[in-house]
Design a protein around this motif. Structure first.
Motif, PDB file in Angstrom:
ATOM      1  N   LYS A 110      -2.035  -5.886  -1.528  1.00  0.00           N
ATOM      2  CA  LYS A 110      -1.128  -5.668  -2.659  1.00  0.00           C
ATOM      3  C   LYS A 110      -1.635  -4.629  -3.665  1.00  0.00           C
ATOM      4  N   GLU A 111      -2.962  -4.396  -3.683  1.00  0.00           N
ATOM      5  CA  GLU A 111      -3.483  -3.464  -4.690  1.00  0.00           C
ATOM      6  C   GLU A 111      -4.348  -2.366  -4.055  1.00  0.00           C
ATOM      7  N   VAL A 116       2.693  -2.025  -2.497  1.00  0.00           N
ATOM      8  CA  VAL A 116       1.614  -1.923  -3.482  1.00  0.00           C
ATOM      9  C   VAL A 116       2.195  -1.638  -4.864  1.00  0.00           C
ATOM     10  N   GLU A 117       1.587  -2.262  -5.884  1.00  0.00           N
ATOM     11  CA  GLU A 117       2.129  -2.125  -7.239  1.00  0.00           C
ATOM     12  C   GLU A 117       1.773  -0.774  -7.878  1.00  0.00           C
ATOM     13  N   ASN A 118       0.633  -0.208  -7.487  1.00  0.00           N
ATOM     14  CA  ASN A 118       0.210   1.077  -8.067  1.00  0.00           C
ATOM     15  C   ASN A 118       0.473   2.225  -7.082  1.00  0.00           C
TER      16      ASN A 118
END
Length: 871
Positions: A173-174, A206-208
């Protein structure tokens, strides 16, 4: 920052080291005196979160360039004890062996950095790095779930699988960095298309924003490769900084020939001199890497070298072969010996082109032409592994056309001119796999999914109607249940999602783009087993083609499943060489340069200028090669002069000619020096048009320098390249290949990739034989469905990836616009010298080497008789 730009700024060691973690900086200073060129230009931009593509020769520290900033940042977190149980960086390479190399190459610096921390009394969290590929055991995978690696090392296929692994997805996720190594070997095939979509799916999760780092050997055009790496956002390429340091290493390249007369020197003598020449080169160097163009050639070279070098006190176990047909363990053993400096020479086909660590090589020898400037430089780049060493390559010519081709290739390589890479566009079979993967994740709106897919370079031009048709097919919308093709997703026109509890299993067990390779059993019509041939050899056969197997000639009749039926043709010569399917095709760009060169040398000869010195100086050849080229082109000039023609064949003039062969057939030669992929498109289209007119089959032989149409007995040629003007080349080629072996085999590959035929169902492997039989049935079913995506992709793959329809269209356009003139010599008493190897393509086999040499000598003498007779 502009979307794609080339880096200009170099940073000094004093600028870079203070920005690194102090332990990493101290480690670097104790191991290296300075930064390498790519490190000077790329480390700081990567630290600043910029996407970068690093193109640099082997041995210039590309891998450390990519990892230095990442290790530094992870070490900052480790010192603060802020490293979490998640993946921060993903490293993707096309080779499992390269992944294992990277694991070892990362372990060493990490261990040394931790030793420094220990010396300073610092307690630092451990940075974990692990390999996850198809070889990873279930036990190791479970451990990774509990404690994910901070740096994940994987392959394109494994990345696609873990994107859909419910538990492991959380660890991704990151992700902050993704490194794509050996990107040049991925962009030109469907593995690259597959990876480019995986990258976009990962970014979506992915959040970023992920920083993308591409590592490449020599490739062109770098701007397109950069776009491939970074993908698109709102229809525009994302930003990328290109670090091009291919100037960083010197090149020492030369073309050599065992004799200046490859026609009259007996075959045994040519071979003897060639192996003596290679053995002298081996003796003068510590470790020599020898490339051949075929696997069979690799084994033959090893056998002969051992007998020649055996007399010179070089041990039998100091020479080894390395190619894809050898078992993994045999290859591994050879690689270890090479790394440990135990080999004097290693012979390979293509398997050592990529960047696995093979230790010290100080010379690369290439037998025959590698067929592209880019490939030549990639291969030679394996020599002189360290930064300040020169990459040394010697190219050995054993054929007159080879001499010309290699001389031009060396010239272009020294100038730094590279071939343009072909990148597949919109492969629908690859897309089918990802759509199923996406459907397993969640429900998607069509527009939302299409937007994500178009972020991938490989699919940024995907048409919405093609996407909708693919969704219709995947959801069972073409009523193919009777043929056992079932829907794998649901689709209501606006949204789609997964269908059935087995969707995840089907996805994970059938992912990937490399087709299963199998041998085809060859039987006579009455069922007697003769032997076996490779599948990609079978796909080139047409009924009536003859080939050699077990020392005997057979005529191809038909195939079913994984069996080919033949009839004996012992009193006839083969029409298809047994090594044909293995040969690398000449690149279009290099072919055009060879055409220009032939024209220039002939013009110089007409003006009685010194061409030998010119060739040696501009192409860095030895005297033998320069003399051989001069006499070859001079003979062609004199032959044309005997026909009253003073025009030189070149990139602006295509000759066509025909003659009667010994069997009373007319053979028409087209001197289209554009490489085999273009010539396959031109020849198949022209032969199809002629066969429709004559209502008879036309034989074809294809060479890089042209092609041959073989007419039925007594029929005079009626074809001209001008016939292709105004023709819809795409439609004609589709009709021409519709009922061929090529179509049958490629349809199976595409249908398997596109999940129409499963390789594995509920854990049960489905044999390739069953897959092939299913595909033949399905091909007949879908032939009449307009725009059926799997059929559409099969035609695209054949015309664009296997052939080169774009450049074939370009050639026809040049003819139409008058930029290229077609000059018909009509009937000639004997084929012209430039036609000899094209003619031989239709009747020679590697086992009949003596015959080939004899035929060439006979043709040579016949040409001379024509020339003398006209003087």
């Amino acid at each position: 920052m502009a979307a794609i730009e080339f880096a200009k700024r170099e940073y000094t060691l004093e600028e870079v080291l203070p920005r690194l973690n102090p332990l990493v900086s101290k480690w670097f200073r104790s191991n290296f005196k300075d930064l390498t060129p790519p490190q000077k230009m790329a480390v700081i931009p990567i630290m600043e979160g910029k996407n970068v593509l690093v193109s640099s020769p082997t041995g210039t520290g590309k891998t450390l360039t990519a990892f230095l900033s990442i290790i530094s940042e992870l070490m900052n977190l480790a010192e603060k004890r802020e490293l979490e149980d998640k993946v921060y960086a993903v490293y993707v390479s096309p080779l499992r062996a390269l992944n294992n190399d990277i694991y070892r190459n990362l372990k060493k610096p990490l261990d040394e950095i931790y030793a420094l921390a220990s010396e300073e009394g610092r307690k630092v969290q451990e940075i974990r790095h692990q390999v996850r590929t198809g070889d990873t055991t279930q036990n190791e995978r479970q451990k990774m779930l509990r404690k994910p690696p901070h740096i994940l090392i994987t392959t394109p296929e494994s990345l696609a699988i873990i994107l859909n692994a419910p538990k492991f997805r959380k660890a991704l996720k990151e992700v902050r960095w993704i490194i794509v190594d050996e990107i040049h070997s991925l962009v030109e095939n469907k593995r690259g298309s597959h990876l480019s979509l995986s990258l976009e799916r990962l970014q979506e999760m992915v959040e970023n924003r992920i920083t993308r780092i591409g590592l490449s050997a020599t490739i062109n055009p770098l701007v397109e490769v950069a776009k491939f790496l970074v993908g698109f956002e709102k229809g525009r390429p994302r930003s990328c900084l290109i670090i091009d340091t291919n100037f960083a290493k010197g090149k020492d390249l030369k073309a050599l020939s065992p004799t200046d007369d490859l026609i009259h020197t007996p075959s045994d003598e040519v071979n003897k001199r060639m192996y003596e020449l290679i053995s002298e080169l081996i003796e003068r160097h510590r470790t020599t890497l020898i490339f051949t163009n075929t696997r069979s050639g690799t084994e033959r070279v090893v056998f002969h070298l051992k007998s020649v070098l055996g007399t010179k006190m070089i041990g039998d176990d100091e020479i080894a072969a390395h190619h894809g047909s050898l078992s993994r363990w045999v290859r591994f053993e050879v690689e270890e010996k090479l790394k440990n400096g135990q080999l004097k020479a290693i012979v390979s086909s293509t398997s050592l082109e990529l960047g696995i660590d093979i230790g010290y090589i100080d010379l690369v020898v290439q037998i025959g032409s590698p067929k592209s400037v880019t490939r030549a430089l990639q291969r030679v780049g394996r020599a002189g592994h360290r930064l300040h060493e020169v990459s040394k390559g010697r190219f050995i010519c054993v054929d007159r056309d080879d001499m010309v081709e290699v001389a031009v290739m060396v010239r272009e390589a020294l100038k730094g001119h590279l071939d343009v890479v072909h990148i597949p566009k919109n492969p629908l079979d690859v897309l089918a796999q990802h759509v199923l993967g996406m459907a397993i994740e969640k429900r998607w709106k069509v527009e939302e999914a299409l937007e994500l897919i178009r972020r991938s370079y490989s699919f940024h031009t995907l048409k919405k109607e093609d996407f909708l048709t693919l969704l219709k097919y995947l959801s069972g919308g073409f009523n193919l249940e009777e043929s056992k093709v079932y829907g794998k997703i649901w689709f209501d026109g606006e949204m789609f999602g997964r269908r059935g509890k087995y969707a995840r299993v089907i996805y994970s067990l059938n992912i990937g783009t490399i087709p299963d390779e199998v041998d085809i059993k060859v039987r006579t019509i009455d069922g007697k087993l003769v032997g076996s041939i490779e599948e990609d050899f079978l796909e080139r056969l047409m009924p009536g083609d003859r080939f050699l197997l077990g020392g005997r000639v057979y005529e191809f009749v038909s195939s079913r499943g994984l069996e080919a039926r033949v009839r004996p043709a012992f009193d006839k010569k083969p029409t298809v060489p047994s090594w044909f399917s293995e040969m690398l095709p000449l690149s279009f760009d290099l072919a055009v340069e060879v055409s220009k060169f032939r024209g220039k040398i002939m013009d110089m000869l007409r003006k009685e200028k010194d061409v030998i010195e010119y060739i040696m100086n501009t192409c860095n050849t030895d005297l033998n090669t320069a003399k051989g080229i001069a006499s070859y082109i001079k003979q062609q000039m004199e032959f044309l002069r005997s026909l009253g023609i003073e025009t030189s064949p070149s990139h602006k003039v295509i000759f066509q000619e025909w003659f009667w062969d010994e069997e009373g057939r007319a053979e028409q030669v087209f001197h289209t020096l554009y490489g085999r992929r273009v010539n396959e498109a031109l020849s198949k289209a022209l032969a199809y048009l002629v066969s429709k007119k004559l209502k008879r089959n036309i034989g074809i032989a294809i060479h890089d320098n042209g092609f041959l149409l073989i007419y039925p007995k007594g029929v005079k040629p009626i074809a001209s390249l001008n016939d292709l003007i105004g023709v819809n080349l795409e439609e004609v080629l589709k009709e021409a290949v519709a009922n061929t072996e090529l179509m049958k085999r490629r349809f199976r590959h595409v249908a398997t990739r596109g999940l129409m035929i499963l390789r594995n169902y509920k854990g049960h492997e489905i044999s390739v034989n069953k897959q092939q039989l299913s595909s033949q049935v399905l091909l007949n079913v879908v032939k009449n469905i307009p725009n059926f995506p799997i059929l559409k992709e099969t035609y695209r793959e054949i015309l664009e990836d296997h052939m080169d329809i774009e450049n074939a269209k370009k050639v026809v356009k040049w003819i139409f616009e008058g930029k290229v003139k077609v000059l018909d010599l009509g009937h000639v008493p004997v084929p012209s010298p430039f036609a000899h190897n094209i003619v031989l393509e239709g009747l020679s086999d590697v086992i009949l080497m003596e015959d080939k040499r004899y035929v060439l000598e006979r043709l040579y003498e016949m040409v001379n008789q024509v020339i003398v007779g006209k003087k």
